[in-house]
Design an enzyme around this catalytic site. Structure first.
Site, short mmCIF file in Angstrom:
data_model
loop_
_atom_site.label_atom_id
_atom_site.label_comp_id
_atom_site.label_asym_id
_atom_site.label_seq_id
_atom_site.Cartn_x
_atom_site.Cartn_y
_atom_site.Cartn_z
N ASP A 1 0.86 -1.19 0.00
CA ASP A 1 0.00 0.00 0.00
C ASP A 1 0.89 1.23 0.00
O ASP A 1 2.10 1.13 0.19
CB ASP A 1 -0.88 0.01 1.26
CG ASP A 1 -0.04 -0.10 2.53
OD1 ASP A 1 0.22 -1.24 2.97
OD2 ASP A 1 0.42 0.94 3.04
N ASP B 1 0.55 3.70 2.23
CA ASP B 1 0.31 4.36 3.52
C ASP B 1 -0.65 5.53 3.29
O ASP B 1 -1.24 5.65 2.21
CB ASP B 1 1.63 4.76 4.19
CG ASP B 1 1.48 4.82 5.70
OD1 ASP B 1 0.77 3.97 6.25
OD2 ASP B 1 2.05 5.73 6.34
N1 LIG Z 1 1.09 1.24 5.81
C1 LIG Z 1 1.66 0.38 6.65
N2 LIG Z 1 2.11 0.81 7.86
C2 LIG Z 1 2.71 -0.06 8.70
N3 LIG Z 1 2.88 -1.35 8.45
C3 LIG Z 1 2.43 -1.82 7.27
N4 LIG Z 1 2.47 -3.05 6.73
C4 LIG Z 1 1.89 -2.98 5.52
N5 LIG Z 1 1.49 -1.72 5.24
C5 LIG Z 1 1.81 -0.98 6.33
#
Ligand SMILES: Nc1ncnc2[nH]cnc12
Ligand SMILES: CSC[C@H]1O[C@H](OP(=O)(O)O)[C@H](O)[C@@H]1O
Length: 332
Positions: free
Chosen positions: A248, A250
């Site tokens: 992703d 974030d």
């Molecule tokens: N955005 C994210 N923040 C922290 N850990 C993750 N693991 C996968 N995506 C994450």
């Protein structure tokens, strides 16, 4: 001789007993296990390998996140089976939150089996536009944003140890991982050779302000698992490299906030590439030319000195016993 019940009753089992005390389904292969894979979110098993044993070791720091599977990986050179240990970081069913992962037990148990090289897998959020979801990253640095609530050292309670952590990952392993990742470019593996992983506490994802701040700090990706695992591997004289897979962007990114569905969806969609990648790395590590690296010869004995700072009269009996379990003969 210890018996199988020792695996369950909480009694720390000395490493030399593992062959007899902890066999559950089959005999332990005669060779010591030198290489381990720690699977993260969405990588709870390595199905393509021949399963030869399941171990449930106990250590002075408790029991690991999951049973340890011993898998046989045929050496690409000789065809001889190479034993590989596999551990699922969050448990077999993802029942352990990042702050509940018993990292000391995980690392201690693996070392006690003979493991000196760990390839650790992690699902991460991307903090950079060019690291797209499903891309892989071989991180070379970590920024610690955990909150001090996870036990992060073996050296405490009467024995102090200070180990260098300037390079939290093993550069020679990183080189191998990079080569293997790039060799899979034709299969759709996109790899970034370097990166800084921000390890946050979680389990909640970051706020937008935090996510933007990590970007301004130069963070490449973010997870909740690189620490204390990498620190403990270093203390245990184990060569350790994480392979990250972006799941992703974030929450800094305009495409929308991160959700578990997003993480799991991308992980699942790219699971085949993740397995291929791990397989290629194991193929390469199984070659004789990497024998010294896999044994982490360059780290061997380092904790004798780094951990010997506490003068003998100041060493507590309990700390000596625990560290003696991990490093037989170091602190006698
Ligand atoms: N955005 C994210 N923040 C922290 N850990 C993750 N693991 C996968 N995506 C994450
Ligand atoms: C399920 S999203 C957050 C979770 O995913 C990552 O796990 P791992 O590193 O074990 O693959 C991240 O670190 C969080 O624990």
């Amino acid at each position: 001789m210890a018996n199988i019940a020792d695996s369950y009753n909480g009694t720390p089992t000395p490493p030399q007993y593992y062959r007899s005390a902890q066999k559950i389904q089959a005999d332990i292969p005669p060779d010591p296990v030198r290489i381990a894979v720690i699977g993260g979110t969405g990588l709870q098993s390595l199905a393509d390998f021949t399963h030869v044993a399941t171990l449930k070791p106990s250590t002075p720091w408790g029991t690991p996140s999951s049973p340890i599977s011993i898998l046989h990986h045929p050496s690409p050179q000789t065809g001889k089976p190479i034993p590989i240990a596999f551990l699922s970081r969050h448990g077999l069913h993802h029942e352990l939150a990042p702050h509940e992962v018993p990292s000391r037990a995980n690392i201690a148990a693996l070392r006690s089996l003979g493991v000196r090289t760990i390839i650790a897998f992690s699902a991460v959020g991307s903090l950079q536009e060019d690291i797209k979801p499903r891309d892989f990253v071989v991180p070379d640095q970590i920024i610690d944003r955990t909150k001090g609530i996870r036990p992060f050292t073996f050296f405490e309670g009467g024995m102090v140890g200070h180990v260098g952590f300037a390079d939290p990952f093993e550069p020679a392993l990183a080189t191998i991982v990079q080569k293997c990742g790039h060799s899979l470019a034709g299969e759709g593996v996109v790899l970034h050779d370097k990166g800084t992983v921000v390890c946050m506490e979680g389990p909640q994802f970051s706020t937008r302000a935090e996510s933007r701040m990590y970007r301004s700090w130069g963070g490449s990706v973010i997870n909740m698992s690189a620490l204390p695992e990498a620190k403990l591997a270093k203390e245990a004289e184990i060569a350790y490299q994480m392979i990250c897979m972006s799941t992703d962007y974030d929450c800094w990114h305009e495409s929308g906030d991160v959700t578990v569905e997003m993480v799991m969806g991308n992980m699942k969609a790219n699971a085949e590439n993740a397995r291929r990648f791990v397989g290629a790395v194991l193929d390469e590590l199984s070659k004789e030319e990497h024998g010294d690296l896999v044994l982490a010869k360059h780290l061997e004995g380092s904790m004798k000195f780094a951990g010997g700072i506490t003068a003998a009269p100041g060493r507590s009996k309990e700390a000596k016993e625990k560290l003696g379990w991990l490093f037989p003969g170091y602190f006698d």
